[in-house]
Design an enzyme around this catalytic site. Sequence first.
Site, PDB file in Angstrom:
ATOM      1  NE  ARG A 209      26.345  40.758  18.264  1.00 16.68           N
ATOM      2  CZ  ARG A 209      25.194  41.227  17.506  1.00 16.68           C
ATOM      3  NH1 ARG A 209      25.286  42.602  17.100  1.00 16.68           N
ATOM      4  NH2 ARG A 209      24.235  40.370  17.134  1.00 16.68           N
TER       5      ARG A 209
ATOM      6  CE  LYS B 227      38.910  35.736  36.373  1.00 19.19           C
ATOM      7  NZ  LYS B 227      38.774  34.542  37.694  1.00 19.19           N
TER       8      LYS B 227
ATOM      9  CD  GLU C  30      41.325  39.601  47.522  1.00 18.52           C
ATOM     10  OE1 GLU C  30      42.303  38.960  46.950  1.00 18.52           O
ATOM     11  OE2 GLU C  30      40.206  39.126  47.490  1.00 18.52           O
TER      12      GLU C  30
ATOM     13  CE  LYS D 226      42.892  40.799  39.293  1.00 21.34           C
ATOM     14  NZ  LYS D 226      41.633  40.809  39.851  1.00 21.34           N
TER      15      LYS D 226
ATOM     16  CD  GLU E  67      41.064  31.709  36.837  1.00 17.47           C
ATOM     17  OE1 GLU E  67      40.526  32.776  36.834  1.00 17.47           O
ATOM     18  OE2 GLU E  67      40.870  30.756  37.711  1.00 17.47           O
TER      19      GLU E  67
ATOM     20  NE  ARG F   3      42.497  36.729  36.128  1.00 14.49           N
ATOM     21  CZ  ARG F   3      41.660  37.794  35.437  1.00 14.49           C
ATOM     22  NH1 ARG F   3      41.838  37.760  34.224  1.00 14.49           N
ATOM     23  NH2 ARG F   3      41.152  38.289  36.030  1.00 14.49           N
TER      24      ARG F   3
ATOM     25  CG  ASN G 186      41.264  31.712  42.039  1.00 18.18           C
ATOM     26  OD1 ASN G 186      40.499  32.651  42.214  1.00 18.18           O
ATOM     27  ND2 ASN G 186      41.320  30.980  40.813  1.00 18.18           N
TER      28      ASN G 186
ATOM     29  CG  HIS H  66      40.081  33.691  46.351  1.00 14.77           C
ATOM     30  ND1 HIS H  66      41.302  34.204  47.078  1.00 14.77           N
ATOM     31  CD2 HIS H  66      39.289  34.821  45.966  1.00 14.77           C
ATOM     32  CE1 HIS H  66      41.008  35.634  46.960  1.00 14.77           C
ATOM     33  NE2 HIS H  66      40.105  36.081  46.438  1.00 14.77           N
TER      34      HIS H  66
ATOM     35  CG  HIS I  55      35.199  31.595  46.348  1.00 14.53           C
ATOM     36  ND1 HIS I  55      35.857  31.279  45.341  1.00 14.53           N
ATOM     37  CD2 HIS I  55      35.043  32.893  46.432  1.00 14.53           C
ATOM     38  CE1 HIS I  55      36.301  32.555  44.579  1.00 14.53           C
ATOM     39  NE2 HIS I  55      35.811  33.307  45.405  1.00 14.53           N
TER      40      HIS I  55
ATOM     41  CG  HIS J 144      35.824  38.363  48.461  1.00 13.93           C
ATOM     42  ND1 HIS J 144      35.403  37.020  48.207  1.00 13.93           N
ATOM     43  CD2 HIS J 144      36.918  38.838  48.127  1.00 13.93           C
ATOM     44  CE1 HIS J 144      36.496  36.638  47.574  1.00 13.93           C
ATOM     45  NE2 HIS J 144      37.225  37.871  47.131  1.00 13.93           N
TER      46      HIS J 144
HETATM   47  N1  LIG Z   1      35.880  41.114  38.928  1.00 11.13           N
HETATM   48  C1  LIG Z   1      36.535  40.641  39.898  1.00 11.13           C
HETATM   49  O1  LIG Z   1      37.894  40.215  39.269  1.00 11.13           O
HETATM   50  C2  LIG Z   1      36.640  40.828  41.273  1.00 11.13           C
HETATM   51  C3  LIG Z   1      37.534  40.307  42.147  1.00 11.13           C
HETATM   52  C4  LIG Z   1      37.081  40.193  43.552  1.00 11.13           C
HETATM   53  C5  LIG Z   1      36.101  40.639  43.853  1.00 11.13           C
HETATM   54  N2  LIG Z   1      35.013  41.088  43.024  1.00 11.13           N
HETATM   55  C6  LIG Z   1      33.591  41.359  43.306  1.00 11.13           C
HETATM   56  O2  LIG Z   1      33.780  42.462  44.101  1.00 11.13           O
HETATM   57  C7  LIG Z   1      32.561  42.461  44.937  1.00 11.13           C
HETATM   58  C8  LIG Z   1      32.883  43.067  46.315  1.00 11.13           C
HETATM   59  O3  LIG Z   1      32.994  44.328  46.420  1.00 11.13           O
HETATM   60  P1  LIG Z   1      33.399  45.280  47.315  1.00 11.13           P
HETATM   61  O4  LIG Z   1      34.022  44.544  48.544  1.00 11.13           O
HETATM   62  O5  LIG Z   1      34.053  46.405  46.874  1.00 11.13           O
HETATM   63  O6  LIG Z   1      31.919  45.440  47.768  1.00 11.13           O
HETATM   64  P2  LIG Z   1      31.059  46.583  47.404  1.00 11.13           P
HETATM   65  O7  LIG Z   1      30.996  47.183  46.092  1.00 11.13           O
HETATM   66  O8  LIG Z   1      29.577  45.857  47.855  1.00 11.13           O
HETATM   67  O9  LIG Z   1      31.410  47.739  48.508  1.00 11.13           O
HETATM   68  C9  LIG Z   1      31.170  47.630  49.872  1.00 11.13           C
HETATM   69  C10 LIG Z   1      30.444  48.805  50.409  1.00 11.13           C
HETATM   70  O10 LIG Z   1      31.129  50.060  50.373  1.00 11.13           O
HETATM   71  C11 LIG Z   1      30.312  51.023  49.948  1.00 11.13           C
HETATM   72  N3  LIG Z   1      31.449  52.082  49.426  1.00 11.13           N
HETATM   73  C12 LIG Z   1      31.961  51.898  48.334  1.00 11.13           C
HETATM   74  N4  LIG Z   1      33.151  52.561  48.217  1.00 11.13           N
HETATM   75  C13 LIG Z   1      32.901  53.683  49.307  1.00 11.13           C
HETATM   76  C14 LIG Z   1      33.606  54.677  49.638  1.00 11.13           C
HETATM   77  N5  LIG Z   1      34.688  55.387  49.115  1.00 11.13           N
HETATM   78  N6  LIG Z   1      33.114  55.171  50.766  1.00 11.13           N
HETATM   79  C15 LIG Z   1      32.331  54.751  51.678  1.00 11.13           C
HETATM   80  N7  LIG Z   1      31.291  53.685  51.250  1.00 11.13           N
HETATM   81  C16 LIG Z   1      31.577  53.219  50.069  1.00 11.13           C
HETATM   82  C17 LIG Z   1      29.357  50.486  48.933  1.00 11.13           C
HETATM   83  O11 LIG Z   1      28.407  51.160  48.825  1.00 11.13           O
HETATM   84  C18 LIG Z   1      28.947  49.419  49.662  1.00 11.13           C
HETATM   85  O12 LIG Z   1      28.134  49.574  50.689  1.00 11.13           O
HETATM   86  C19 LIG Z   1      31.964  41.156  44.911  1.00 11.13           C
HETATM   87  O13 LIG Z   1      30.734  41.164  44.216  1.00 11.13           O
HETATM   88  C20 LIG Z   1      32.962  40.157  44.408  1.00 11.13           C
HETATM   89  O14 LIG Z   1      32.333  39.312  43.571  1.00 11.13           O
HETATM   90  C21 LIG Z   1      35.351  40.914  41.611  1.00 11.13           C
HETATM   91 ZN   LIG Z   2      39.230  37.988  46.263  1.00 13.90          ZN
END
Ligand SMILES: NC(=O)c1ccc[n+]([C@@H]2O[C@H](COP(=O)([O-])OP(=O)(O)OC[C@H]3O[C@@H](n4cnc5c(N)ncnc54)[C@H](O)[C@@H]3O)[C@@H](O)[C@H]2O)c1
Ligand SMILES: [Zn+2]
Length: 364
Positions: free
Chosen positions: A122, A144, A186, A228, A238, A242, A246, A249, A253, A266
């Site tokens: 939990r 999130k 972003e 943010k 949201e 919030r 987007n 987005h 998306h 993304h």
């Molecule tokens: N929770 C939220 O508010 C929110 C907001 C935006 C995006 N997201 C989520 O985030 C995800 C995308 O995140 P991302 O773009 O960080 O992708 P990711 O986590 O897949 O990282 C991208 C790549 O970079 C590598 N990597 C990470 N740090 C590194 C470093 N310092 N040096 C070398 N390689 C490194 C990872 O292993 C991976 O292969 C999606 O799933 C998306 O839905 C969440």
């Molecule tokens: Zn985004």
Amino acid sequence: VSSEQRVRVGLGDRSYDIWIGPGLLPRLGELAAEAVPAGRLFVVAHPRLERLHGAALLASLEPRLGGVLHVPAGERFKTLHRAERLYDELLALGADRTSVIVAFGGGVIGDLAGFVAATYMRGLAFIQVPTTLLAQVDASVGGKVAVDHPKAKNLVGAFHQPRLVVADTEVLRTLSGRDYRAGLAEVVKHGAIADADLFAWIESSQQVLERRDPEAVAHAVRRSCEIKADVVARDERESGLRAILNFGHTVGHALESLTGYTTLRHGEAVAIGMAAAARLSERLGLCEPGIAARLEAVLAGLRLPIRIAGLRADDIIAAARSDKKAVGGALRLVLLRRLGEVEVVAGAPEEEIRRVLISLGAVE
Ligand SMILES: NC(=O)c1ccc[n+]([C@@H]2O[C@H](COP(=O)([O-])OP(=O)(O)OC[C@H]3O[C@@H](n4cnc5c(N)ncnc54)[C@H](O)[C@@H]3O)[C@@H](O)[C@H]2O)c1
Ligand SMILES: [Zn+2]
């Protein structure tokens, strides 16, 4: 003299600090001791990232370390199935309700480990150590957490605020150029929706950003987190404001989903989506002409895509309609009033959206 900075996310008794700056990983133990004084720490990380940057982090957590849990890299591992495996491993390692989950990685690790932290027994305390630019400027802030469902991204999730976020800007040096630039999208978004000064700073800082100048990167991360954090503090779940996060987005998306989440990062999809939103804002007379060109010039300067290739405008609109953020099938778009100010608009004429998508290269 320390060069790190601190941004506070003000959420009453769930408030927390975001630490930003170079060389913070070796201090994680000390920062964690302040934010969450008791309990064993369980780190969730990709094996490759642990090899690259894990040594100092793990050494600093050593006295409280309960274990390191590995997840292979890639969005396809952000699943309920993986979460279940993590529950199994936590149980086997003796994690209890006082334990703390530490997400060490990009947005995928943050969302997955955060989801596990929100649900295991939990809810456990949660620390974010974002290592991609996208995660530092966006994903690690705001609480999130989610896993993907075969039919929809981020379908199963929760709001679970971290107790601490530590963004070591030095680790971004090893990030691929594509992932780095996707994160910059972003940052541009934060300027466009809330801060004309940040936007103008990006316009004049493309070279330092391109070579990942430490001060420029730290500034981009700090301003993004401040913006943010401010939005999240005013609308944690949201229900209104919030939604401005987007911007870009809705179309973004749709492009990601139509291309199967593999072709576009993304941030790249969001860049195209922002160009579309800006052009639509102009067409609808919401902002003055020239704004879209300015936004597109910044994105192109950061080598982000702004053109749609090989997709039909109608398919993009249909995909946008089925997004989980659409309410009752009606498109709600975040549009520009000017750089630094947006407005949520429901029911923009579909024909105008079509025209804009076609102007960006979508097939008629
Ligand atoms: N929770 C939220 O508010 C929110 C907001 C935006 C995006 N997201 C989520 O985030 C995800 C995308 O995140 P991302 O773009 O960080 O992708 P990711 O986590 O897949 O990282 C991208 C790549 O970079 C590598 N990597 C990470 N740090 C590194 C470093 N310092 N040096 C070398 N390689 C490194 C990872 O292993 C991976 O292969 C999606 O799933 C998306 O839905 C969440
Ligand atoms: Zn985004």
